[in-house]
Design a protein around this motif. Structure first.
Motif, PDB file in Angstrom:
ATOM      1  N   HIS A  46       0.665  -1.210   0.054  1.00 29.06           N
ATOM      2  CA  HIS A  46      -0.149   0.081   0.335  1.00 29.06           C
ATOM      3  C   HIS A  46       0.947   1.484  -0.139  1.00 29.06           C
ATOM      4  O   HIS A  46       1.183   2.353  -0.520  1.00 29.06           O
ATOM      5  CB  HIS A  46      -0.948  -0.189   0.872  1.00 29.06           C
ATOM      6  CG  HIS A  46      -1.920   1.202   1.570  1.00 29.06           C
ATOM      7  ND1 HIS A  46      -2.865   1.432   0.132  1.00 29.06           N
ATOM      8  CD2 HIS A  46      -1.934   2.484   2.219  1.00 29.06           C
ATOM      9  CE1 HIS A  46      -2.971   2.546   0.851  1.00 29.06           C
ATOM     10  NE2 HIS A  46      -2.765   3.015   1.698  1.00 29.06           N
ATOM     11  N   LYS A  47       1.568   1.641   1.391  1.00 28.63           N
ATOM     12  CA  LYS A  47       2.503   2.056   0.702  1.00 28.63           C
ATOM     13  C   LYS A  47       3.529   2.533  -0.401  1.00 28.63           C
ATOM     14  O   LYS A  47       3.035   3.929  -0.942  1.00 28.63           O
ATOM     15  CB  LYS A  47       4.070   2.104   2.430  1.00 28.63           C
ATOM     16  CG  LYS A  47       3.182   1.883   3.654  1.00 28.63           C
ATOM     17  CD  LYS A  47       4.685   2.093   4.396  1.00 28.63           C
ATOM     18  CE  LYS A  47       3.859   2.586   6.288  1.00 28.63           C
ATOM     19  NZ  LYS A  47       3.292   3.878   6.259  1.00 28.63           N
ATOM     20  N   VAL A  48       3.804   1.568  -0.849  1.00 24.56           N
ATOM     21  CA  VAL A  48       4.907   2.081  -2.021  1.00 24.56           C
ATOM     22  C   VAL A  48       3.212   1.816  -3.279  1.00 24.56           C
ATOM     23  O   VAL A  48       4.000   2.962  -4.501  1.00 24.56           O
ATOM     24  CB  VAL A  48       5.201   0.526  -3.360  1.00 24.56           C
ATOM     25  CG1 VAL A  48       5.903   0.401  -4.200  1.00 24.56           C
ATOM     26  CG2 VAL A  48       6.271  -0.214  -1.518  1.00 24.56           C
ATOM     27  N   ASP A  49       2.687   1.701  -3.102  1.00 27.55           N
ATOM     28  CA  ASP A  49       1.381   1.953  -4.379  1.00 27.55           C
ATOM     29  C   ASP A  49       1.248   3.354  -3.704  1.00 27.55           C
ATOM     30  O   ASP A  49       0.983   4.632  -5.862  1.00 27.55           O
ATOM     31  CB  ASP A  49       0.160   1.107  -4.075  1.00 27.55           C
ATOM     32  CG  ASP A  49       0.065   0.372  -4.848  1.00 27.55           C
ATOM     33  OD1 ASP A  49       1.150  -0.446  -5.341  1.00 27.55           O
ATOM     34  OD2 ASP A  49      -0.661  -0.740  -4.760  1.00 27.55           O
ATOM     35  N   LYS A  50       1.074   4.379  -3.358  1.00 28.58           N
ATOM     36  CA  LYS A  50       1.039   5.620  -3.086  1.00 28.58           C
ATOM     37  C   LYS A  50       2.200   5.925  -3.383  1.00 28.58           C
ATOM     38  O   LYS A  50       1.682   7.336  -4.088  1.00 28.58           O
ATOM     39  CB  LYS A  50       0.538   5.734  -1.258  1.00 28.58           C
ATOM     40  CG  LYS A  50      -0.614   5.289  -0.697  1.00 28.58           C
ATOM     41  CD  LYS A  50      -2.073   5.899  -1.621  1.00 28.58           C
ATOM     42  CE  LYS A  50      -3.388   5.348  -1.216  1.00 28.58           C
ATOM     43  NZ  LYS A  50      -4.788   5.800  -2.176  1.00 28.58           N
ATOM     44  N   ARG A  51       3.225   5.562  -3.412  1.00 33.64           N
ATOM     45  CA  ARG A  51       4.655   6.773  -3.725  1.00 33.64           C
ATOM     46  C   ARG A  51       4.389   6.208  -4.912  1.00 33.64           C
ATOM     47  O   ARG A  51       4.547   7.891  -5.911  1.00 33.64           O
ATOM     48  CB  ARG A  51       6.007   6.090  -3.057  1.00 33.64           C
ATOM     49  CG  ARG A  51       5.459   6.076  -1.482  1.00 33.64           C
ATOM     50  CD  ARG A  51       6.043   7.292  -1.351  1.00 33.64           C
ATOM     51  NE  ARG A  51       5.866   8.325   0.159  1.00 33.64           N
ATOM     52  CZ  ARG A  51       7.286   8.150   1.088  1.00 33.64           C
ATOM     53  NH1 ARG A  51       8.186   7.963   0.025  1.00 33.64           N
ATOM     54  NH2 ARG A  51       6.576   8.052   2.378  1.00 33.64           N
ATOM     55  N   LEU A  52       4.400   5.801  -5.972  1.00 32.12           N
ATOM     56  CA  LEU A  52       4.149   5.371  -7.262  1.00 32.12           C
ATOM     57  C   LEU A  52       3.214   6.062  -7.957  1.00 32.12           C
ATOM     58  O   LEU A  52       3.926   6.597  -9.303  1.00 32.12           O
ATOM     59  CB  LEU A  52       3.679   3.820  -7.627  1.00 32.12           C
ATOM     60  CG  LEU A  52       5.500   2.569  -6.398  1.00 32.12           C
ATOM     61  CD1 LEU A  52       5.105   1.037  -7.828  1.00 32.12           C
ATOM     62  CD2 LEU A  52       6.805   3.423  -7.744  1.00 32.12           C
ATOM     63  N   GLU A  53       2.035   6.204  -7.674  1.00 33.26           N
ATOM     64  CA  GLU A  53       1.115   7.210  -8.554  1.00 33.26           C
ATOM     65  C   GLU A  53       1.344   8.957  -8.188  1.00 33.26           C
ATOM     66  O   GLU A  53       1.521   9.216  -8.943  1.00 33.26           O
ATOM     67  CB  GLU A  53      -0.261   7.408  -6.830  1.00 33.26           C
ATOM     68  CG  GLU A  53      -1.345   6.308  -6.906  1.00 33.26           C
ATOM     69  CD  GLU A  53      -1.945   6.597  -5.639  1.00 33.26           C
ATOM     70  OE1 GLU A  53      -2.112   7.537  -5.390  1.00 33.26           O
ATOM     71  OE2 GLU A  53      -3.164   5.499  -5.701  1.00 33.26           O
ATOM     72  N   ARG A  54       2.493   9.132  -7.470  1.00 30.36           N
ATOM     73  CA  ARG A  54       3.246  10.256  -7.463  1.00 30.36           C
ATOM     74  C   ARG A  54       4.474  10.067  -8.331  1.00 30.36           C
ATOM     75  O   ARG A  54       4.932  11.242  -8.365  1.00 30.36           O
ATOM     76  CB  ARG A  54       3.821  10.794  -6.426  1.00 30.36           C
ATOM     77  CG  ARG A  54       2.689  11.340  -5.704  1.00 30.36           C
ATOM     78  CD  ARG A  54       3.100  11.935  -3.959  1.00 30.36           C
ATOM     79  NE  ARG A  54       2.604  10.791  -3.032  1.00 30.36           N
ATOM     80  CZ  ARG A  54       3.361  11.066  -1.813  1.00 30.36           C
ATOM     81  NH1 ARG A  54       4.464  11.537  -1.200  1.00 30.36           N
ATOM     82  NH2 ARG A  54       3.170   9.681  -1.113  1.00 30.36           N
ATOM     83  N   ILE A  55       4.777   9.720  -9.431  1.00 30.89           N
ATOM     84  CA  ILE A  55       6.222   8.989 -10.027  1.00 30.89           C
ATOM     85  C   ILE A  55       5.649   9.496 -11.443  1.00 30.89           C
ATOM     86  O   ILE A  55       4.486   8.242 -11.984  1.00 30.89           O
ATOM     87  CB  ILE A  55       6.922   8.344  -9.547  1.00 30.89           C
ATOM     88  CG1 ILE A  55       7.008   8.394  -8.393  1.00 30.89           C
ATOM     89  CG2 ILE A  55       8.347   7.984 -10.457  1.00 30.89           C
ATOM     90  CD1 ILE A  55       7.778   7.288  -7.492  1.00 30.89           C
ATOM     91  N   ASP A  56       6.338   9.678 -12.612  1.00 30.09           N
ATOM     92  CA  ASP A  56       5.970   9.477 -13.755  1.00 30.09           C
ATOM     93  C   ASP A  56       6.555   8.818 -14.436  1.00 30.09           C
ATOM     94  O   ASP A  56       6.458   8.171 -15.296  1.00 30.09           O
ATOM     95  CB  ASP A  56       5.816  11.311 -14.446  1.00 30.09           C
ATOM     96  CG  ASP A  56       4.753  12.251 -13.586  1.00 30.09           C
ATOM     97  OD1 ASP A  56       3.431  11.639 -13.228  1.00 30.09           O
ATOM     98  OD2 ASP A  56       4.818  12.888 -13.810  1.00 30.09           O
ATOM     99  N   ASP A  57       8.031   8.701 -14.143  1.00 30.11           N
ATOM    100  CA  ASP A  57       8.796   8.321 -15.194  1.00 30.11           C
ATOM    101  C   ASP A  57       8.693   6.596 -14.544  1.00 30.11           C
ATOM    102  O   ASP A  57       9.054   6.291 -13.439  1.00 30.11           O
ATOM    103  CB  ASP A  57      10.869   8.534 -14.764  1.00 30.11           C
ATOM    104  CG  ASP A  57      11.255   8.146 -15.573  1.00 30.11           C
ATOM    105  OD1 ASP A  57      10.996   7.965 -16.614  1.00 30.11           O
ATOM    106  OD2 ASP A  57      12.439   7.505 -14.516  1.00 30.11           O
ATOM    107  N   GLU A  58       8.449   5.820 -15.773  1.00 25.69           N
ATOM    108  CA  GLU A  58       8.202   4.198 -15.175  1.00 25.69           C
ATOM    109  C   GLU A  58       9.368   3.527 -15.125  1.00 25.69           C
ATOM    110  O   GLU A  58       9.462   2.764 -14.528  1.00 25.69           O
ATOM    111  CB  GLU A  58       7.266   4.125 -17.108  1.00 25.69           C
ATOM    112  CG  GLU A  58       6.431   4.344 -17.286  1.00 25.69           C
ATOM    113  CD  GLU A  58       5.013   3.707 -15.703  1.00 25.69           C
ATOM    114  OE1 GLU A  58       5.113   3.003 -16.125  1.00 25.69           O
ATOM    115  OE2 GLU A  58       4.290   4.854 -16.271  1.00 25.69           O
TER     116      GLU A  58
END
Length: 116
Positions: free
Chosen positions: A55-67
């Protein structure tokens, strides 16, 4: 007296058998669907102990654009979770330690992406 004992024994066996059938049905239904995100492989995603890190990683990944950054972070988190599987069980204490390592890794990747 003997007939009462036989009836009690048969009743106990029926109850145990019914319980075993119910638990096997629950096991089969839990294998069909996993509540985790599609970003996570099933070999780590089906452990409820891993959900907090995922969950924590998913929330952080939402804010990252670079694949590519997302992929590196996801791979790192999965490797951390795989290290926490011992004898087919997820060690919750290991997962909790991995949260700090993973958040630090995410911060480092974000710093590299921002050119710092």
């Amino acid at each position: 007296m003997n007939s009462t004992l036989v009836i009690l024994l048969i009743s106990a066996l029926v109850l145990v058998q019914a319980r075993n059938i119910r638990f096997s049905e629950e096991d089969n239904s839990s294998q069909v669907s996993h509540p985790h995100s599609v970003n996570w492989p099933c070999d780590v995603g089906h452990f409820p102990e891993a959900y907090i890190l995922m969950h924590k990683v998913d929330k952080r990944l939402e804010r990252i654009d670079d694949e590519s950054t997302k992929e590196r972070i996801g791979n790192y988190a999965v490797s951390q979770l795989k290290q926490c599987i011992l004898d087919g069980q997820m060690d919750v204490h290991c997962v909790r330690r991995s949260i700090g390592f993973t958040m630090s890794f995410i911060h480092h990747q974000m710093s590299l992406a921002n050119g710092m």
